[in-house]
Design a protein around this motif. Sequence first.
Motif, PDB file in Angstrom:
ATOM      1  N   ARG A   1     -19.249  35.527 -87.452  1.00 49.31           N
ATOM      2  CA  ARG A   1     -18.422  34.722 -86.549  1.00 49.31           C
ATOM      3  C   ARG A   1     -17.030  35.340 -86.469  1.00 49.31           C
ATOM      4  O   ARG A   1     -16.725  36.269 -87.216  1.00 49.31           O
ATOM      5  N   PRO A   2     -16.160  34.842 -85.587  1.00 49.04           N
ATOM      6  CA  PRO A   2     -14.814  35.422 -85.486  1.00 49.04           C
ATOM      7  C   PRO A   2     -14.095  35.427 -86.844  1.00 49.04           C
ATOM      8  O   PRO A   2     -14.213  34.474 -87.625  1.00 49.04           O
ATOM      9  N   LEU A   3     -13.359  36.496 -87.094  1.00 48.14           N
ATOM     10  CA  LEU A   3     -12.657  36.626 -88.357  1.00 48.14           C
ATOM     11  C   LEU A   3     -11.554  35.581 -88.484  1.00 48.14           C
ATOM     12  O   LEU A   3     -10.956  35.151 -87.486  1.00 48.14           O
ATOM     13  N   VAL A   4     -11.274  35.174 -89.719  1.00 51.88           N
ATOM     14  CA  VAL A   4     -10.292  34.131 -89.991  1.00 51.88           C
ATOM     15  C   VAL A   4      -9.068  34.752 -90.659  1.00 51.88           C
ATOM     16  O   VAL A   4      -9.135  35.125 -91.837  1.00 51.88           O
ATOM     17  N   PRO A   5      -7.945  34.888 -89.931  1.00 53.89           N
ATOM     18  CA  PRO A   5      -6.729  35.422 -90.563  1.00 53.89           C
ATOM     19  C   PRO A   5      -6.285  34.522 -91.713  1.00 53.89           C
ATOM     20  O   PRO A   5      -6.361  33.291 -91.629  1.00 53.89           O
TER      21      PRO A   5
ATOM     22  N   GLY B   1     -10.535  36.094 -94.183  1.00 58.36           N
ATOM     23  CA  GLY B   1     -11.606  35.550 -94.998  1.00 58.36           C
ATOM     24  C   GLY B   1     -12.677  36.616 -95.176  1.00 58.36           C
ATOM     25  O   GLY B   1     -13.123  37.224 -94.195  1.00 58.36           O
ATOM     26  N   THR B   2     -13.098  36.849 -96.424  1.00 56.08           N
ATOM     27  CA  THR B   2     -14.007  37.981 -96.643  1.00 56.08           C
ATOM     28  C   THR B   2     -15.454  37.655 -96.296  1.00 56.08           C
ATOM     29  O   THR B   2     -16.259  38.572 -96.119  1.00 56.08           O
ATOM     30  N   PHE B   3     -15.816  36.376 -96.199  1.00 60.81           N
ATOM     31  CA  PHE B   3     -17.122  36.007 -95.638  1.00 60.81           C
ATOM     32  C   PHE B   3     -16.891  35.503 -94.224  1.00 60.81           C
ATOM     33  O   PHE B   3     -16.140  34.560 -93.999  1.00 60.81           O
ATOM     34  N   HIS B   4     -17.531  36.154 -93.263  1.00 59.17           N
ATOM     35  CA  HIS B   4     -17.337  35.754 -91.858  1.00 59.17           C
ATOM     36  C   HIS B   4     -18.624  35.262 -91.204  1.00 59.17           C
ATOM     37  O   HIS B   4     -18.572  34.600 -90.159  1.00 59.17           O
ATOM     38  N   GLY B   5     -19.774  35.574 -91.767  1.00 54.19           N
ATOM     39  CA  GLY B   5     -21.027  35.072 -91.220  1.00 54.19           C
ATOM     40  C   GLY B   5     -21.289  35.494 -89.788  1.00 54.19           C
ATOM     41  O   GLY B   5     -21.974  34.771 -89.047  1.00 54.19           O
TER      42      GLY B   5
END
Length: 313
Positions: free
Chosen positions: A266-270, A260-264
């Motif tokens: 927080r942990p990255l989302v595959p 996910g290109t927006f992570h805020g």
Amino acid sequence: MLRGVAATAVTGSAAATVSAAAYGGGTAYAADGGRSLRVMTFNLRYASDSRPNSWAERRPAMRSLLHREAPHLLGTQEGLYGQLRDIATDLGPHYDWVGTGRAGGSRDEFAAIFYDVRRLAPVEYDHFWLSDTPYVIGSRTWGNTVIRMATWVRFRDLQHRGGESGAGERGQRGASGERQGSGEFYAFNTHLDHAVQYSRERSAALINERLGALDPTLPRIVTGDFNVAAHKNPVYEAMLGAGKLVDSWDAAEERSAQYGTFHGYRPLVPDGDRVDWILTSPAVRTRRAAINTYSLHGQFPSDHLPVQALVDW
């Protein structure tokens, strides 16, 4: 156009080493003799003093990432004037940029375009606002409370086939109608609204209209934070409608892992949503696409991940 004065720079052979050694999440970019264009889109997250992700804390990571990747073309979103000056300084004397604040002058956020002057030379540029009155500075008419705009530049690629000699003007046209061997192309950068779908849809229609008014024989590269997920919103379909643009991520001959290109922060989302896109004319070849997960000592440069593409035509 504004130029940053370098305090920390990657220059000469050092720049070549950086760009050749690390492109797209730290992997070596395609061995193509250096002709391909390194493109990046990056929502910078506007500069603030709020810790633990203040601009002062993030700037070293941003500097390191940009030195590491050395994009020829960088479309940015959310940057504030002082922040963009910092980035110009950190990129070094071989870079320049085009942009204006969305509230006019140096006010508010920019949809700026940075470029490597050794590779690209601007021929013309303009800005417009995403509203019913696109040439009224700061205008917004589609329900969005945040001003939205776009910046575009017509570039000459100094290393492209025919780019230096001007032979591209006489280049043959392919099936798409774009001049094959032309050294010129359009770079187009924008940031759609984060909250109002009607505004995003009208913005997409206006952007398509403006793209259609440009020289149809020249390729396009469109960068931006579109604030909707690829393949999951009518805005995406509108931008790719009628086959006039393609998603470089889908068209790429090879690509990195998707996040996910927006992570805020927080942990990255595959396999997460891609809201930051690089779109191109169909005739543009994307050799590699990447979502860059670089961080420095645990500090991300922004709350978005930069998206990159290695392209030629």
